[in-house]
Design a protein around this motif. Structure first.
Motif, PDB file in Angstrom:
ATOM      1  N   ASP A  64      47.919  49.923  48.278  1.00 39.32           N
ATOM      2  CA  ASP A  64      48.131  51.302  47.847  1.00 39.32           C
ATOM      3  C   ASP A  64      47.001  51.740  46.910  1.00 39.32           C
ATOM      4  O   ASP A  64      46.554  52.885  46.967  1.00 39.32           O
ATOM      5  N   HIS A  95      49.165  60.049  45.013  1.00 41.72           N
ATOM      6  CA  HIS A  95      50.202  59.022  45.153  1.00 41.72           C
ATOM      7  C   HIS A  95      51.219  59.421  46.218  1.00 41.72           C
ATOM      8  O   HIS A  95      51.660  58.575  47.012  1.00 41.72           O
ATOM      9  N   VAL A  96      51.588  60.692  46.267  1.00 43.50           N
ATOM     10  CA  VAL A  96      52.516  61.184  47.286  1.00 43.50           C
ATOM     11  C   VAL A  96      51.894  61.026  48.672  1.00 43.50           C
ATOM     12  O   VAL A  96      52.563  60.631  49.631  1.00 43.50           O
ATOM     13  N   ARG A 106      52.041  57.458  49.780  1.00 44.35           N
ATOM     14  CA  ARG A 106      53.408  57.159  50.235  1.00 44.35           C
ATOM     15  C   ARG A 106      53.609  57.668  51.662  1.00 44.35           C
ATOM     16  O   ARG A 106      54.214  56.990  52.499  1.00 44.35           O
ATOM     17  N   TYR A 107      53.090  58.848  51.959  1.00 42.63           N
ATOM     18  CA  TYR A 107      53.211  59.401  53.301  1.00 42.63           C
ATOM     19  C   TYR A 107      52.433  58.551  54.320  1.00 42.63           C
ATOM     20  O   TYR A 107      52.907  58.332  55.436  1.00 42.63           O
ATOM     21  N   ARG A 163      52.079  55.408  54.201  1.00 43.29           N
ATOM     22  CA  ARG A 163      52.925  54.253  54.457  1.00 43.29           C
ATOM     23  C   ARG A 163      54.040  54.625  55.447  1.00 43.29           C
ATOM     24  O   ARG A 163      54.434  53.805  56.275  1.00 43.29           O
ATOM     25  N   GLU A 164      54.540  55.828  55.365  1.00 43.96           N
ATOM     26  CA  GLU A 164      55.548  56.270  56.336  1.00 43.96           C
ATOM     27  C   GLU A 164      54.933  56.330  57.732  1.00 43.96           C
ATOM     28  O   GLU A 164      55.567  55.926  58.710  1.00 43.96           O
TER      29      GLU A 164
END
Length: 108
Positions: free
Chosen positions: A61, A94-95, A98-99, A101-102
């Motif tokens: 990340d 950061h958001v 995270r996306y 990773r989705e």
């Protein structure tokens, strides 16, 4: 009640990540995240396929954050990947991580 609030917050974060991706990433990485955006055929280095689980799991990340914030050259990758630090703040990045990773790693 707390579980419901966490689910709502997670859903809002996923929506924000998708919207950020649509605004800043799809031109090169494509709507589906496969690296086949409208700009890709004109690039000397093809954009990363964000749906490639093996490739994406090989990136931390922190590394994803750094490349979005500072550009491809910051992690010895393509200079065609721009730095987005002038457009996105750290929380938005950061958001977006995270996306990513989705896209790569979560079952639909």
């Amino acid at each position: 009640m707390i579980v419901m609030l966490i689910a709502v917050a997670g859903s809002a974060m996923a929506q924000e990540g998708r919207l950020l991706y649509e605004r800043y990433c799809v031109q090169c990485h494509g709507v589906e995240g496969t690296g086949k955006g409208i700009n890709a055929p004109h690039m000397s280095v093809f954009p990363r396929d964000h749906t490639d689980r093996t490739e994406m799991m090989g990136r931390s990340d922190e590394e994803l954050f750094r490349v979005i914030r500072n550009g491809g050259a910051s992690i010895n990758q393509s200079v065609l990947m721009p730095a987005w630090s002038h457009n996105l703040d750290d929380d938005q990045i950061h958001v977006l991580v995270r996306y990513l990773r989705e896209l790569c790693c979560e079952e639909p």
